[in-house]
Write a protein that holds these residues in place. Structure first.
Motif, PDB file in Angstrom:
ATOM      1  N   UNK A 205       0.832  -1.388   0.030  1.00 47.12           N
ATOM      2  CA  UNK A 205      -0.039   0.093   0.114  1.00 47.12           C
ATOM      3  C   UNK A 205       0.729   1.306  -0.265  1.00 47.12           C
ATOM      4  N   UNK A 206       2.077   1.006   0.602  1.00 47.21           N
ATOM      5  CA  UNK A 206       2.973   2.126   0.654  1.00 47.21           C
ATOM      6  C   UNK A 206       4.224   1.645  -0.120  1.00 47.21           C
ATOM      7  N   UNK A 207       4.861   2.366  -1.212  1.00 38.50           N
ATOM      8  CA  UNK A 207       5.958   2.119  -1.841  1.00 38.50           C
ATOM      9  C   UNK A 207       6.947   3.095  -1.466  1.00 38.50           C
TER      10      UNK A 207
ATOM     11  N   UNK B  84      10.497   2.519 -16.519  1.00 36.11           N
ATOM     12  CA  UNK B  84       9.960   2.077 -15.145  1.00 36.11           C
ATOM     13  C   UNK B  84       9.099   3.217 -14.485  1.00 36.11           C
ATOM     14  N   UNK B  85       9.633   4.479 -14.776  1.00 33.95           N
ATOM     15  CA  UNK B  85       8.860   5.737 -14.144  1.00 33.95           C
ATOM     16  C   UNK B  85       7.657   5.738 -14.727  1.00 33.95           C
ATOM     17  N   UNK B  86       7.346   5.527 -16.102  1.00 30.00           N
ATOM     18  CA  UNK B  86       6.346   5.644 -16.787  1.00 30.00           C
ATOM     19  C   UNK B  86       5.239   4.317 -16.368  1.00 30.00           C
ATOM     20  N   UNK B  87       5.697   3.330 -16.288  1.00 24.84           N
ATOM     21  CA  UNK B  87       4.791   2.063 -15.661  1.00 24.84           C
ATOM     22  C   UNK B  87       4.367   2.509 -14.359  1.00 24.84           C
TER      23      UNK B  87
ATOM     24  N   UNK C 113       0.420   2.708 -14.514  1.00 26.31           N
ATOM     25  CA  UNK C 113      -0.283   1.773 -13.848  1.00 26.31           C
ATOM     26  C   UNK C 113      -1.153   2.038 -12.843  1.00 26.31           C
ATOM     27  N   UNK C 114      -1.976   1.189 -12.394  1.00 34.44           N
ATOM     28  CA  UNK C 114      -2.832   1.436 -11.035  1.00 34.44           C
ATOM     29  C   UNK C 114      -2.187   1.710  -9.808  1.00 34.44           C
TER      30      UNK C 114
ATOM     31  N   UNK D  78      -1.656   3.624  -4.291  1.00 31.46           N
ATOM     32  CA  UNK D  78      -0.698   3.676  -3.337  1.00 31.46           C
ATOM     33  C   UNK D  78      -0.253   5.131  -2.728  1.00 31.46           C
ATOM     34  N   UNK D  79       0.599   5.045  -1.592  1.00 34.87           N
ATOM     35  CA  UNK D  79       1.302   6.249  -1.421  1.00 34.87           C
ATOM     36  C   UNK D  79       2.668   5.919  -1.953  1.00 34.87           C
TER      37      UNK D  79
END
Length: 217
Positions: A146-148, A165-168, A172-173, A178-179
């Motif tokens: 829930x928190x990255x 990876x930044x774009x993903x 993405x959801x 998430x935080x």
């Protein structure tokens, strides 16, 4: 009125010996946004991340809405199990949440996303530093906390993969649900990925300025 869903640290204190790293420090973090902590090495950024996750215990102060949260953490160090393959390193965080077949499908999915589909059976010693970093990233993505917590997550990655990876993460959801708290020394990364940039100094850690980027406008 629509209330923002936040997690927060209020007036927290953490010291190492006589060194006060966090002193009456407060921050509120909104869900669905990328919050970048930007500052020099040694000012207390990683201690802040570890305070959020509970790795570092607070001497005093309060946490708000952080109880029982699940965390996906990309550490500065890759922290891979040296005796486990890339696939097994990702499976390690999934086996308590999914059956074996589903865990394997999820692990392979994210190893492919980070460009390691052909190296799932390689051991860390057989991978370059950048590839080890990607395994660490795949592990965090697959866990779907829930928190990255992303502590210099893109170091050692080439520009193309970093951008992908930044774009993903943005598209993405993951971001929406998430935080995301992100530490970097690279202003271009901060500007391209973040909704808010907190310019910090320390120790003790202080927020000198909070910048709202074009992504949040």
């Amino acid at each position: 009125v629509l209330w923002k869903v936040i997690i927060a640290l209020n007036n927290i204190n953490i010291s190492y010996g006589n060194l006060k790293v966090l002193e009456n420090f407060s921050i509120s973090l909104e869900k669905g946004k990328v919050h970048c902590i930007f500052g020099a090495s040694g000012c207390g950024k990683t201690t802040l991340l570890n305070a959020l996750t509970g790795i570092n215990k607070l001497e005093s102060g309060d946490k708000l809405s952080l109880e029982n949260k699940k965390f996906s953490y990309v550490f500065q160090e890759d922290r891979l199990l040296p005796w486990a393959t890339a696939l097994e390193n990702v499976l390690f965080v999934l086996r308590d949440r999914y059956c074996d077949e589903e865990a394997k499908q999820i692990a392979e999915k994210y190893l492919n996303i980070v460009g390691l589909g052909k190296f799932i059976n390689a051991y860390p010693s057989e991978l370059s530093g950048g590839m080890q970093r990607r395994v660490s990233f795949a592990r965090a993505l697959s866990y779907r906390g829930e928190v990255f917590i992303l502590d210099e997550p893109f170091k050692g990655l080439d520009f193309k993969l970093k951008t992908e990876l930044i774009n993903y993460l943005i598209e993405s959801d993951i971001k929406e649900n998430s935080y995301i708290v992100f530490v970097t020394h690279d202003m271009q990364e901060a500007l391209s990925f973040s909704d808010y940039i907190y310019m910090v100094d320390g120790p003790p850690l202080k927020i000198m300025e909070k910048i709202e980027t074009h992504k949040n406008k």
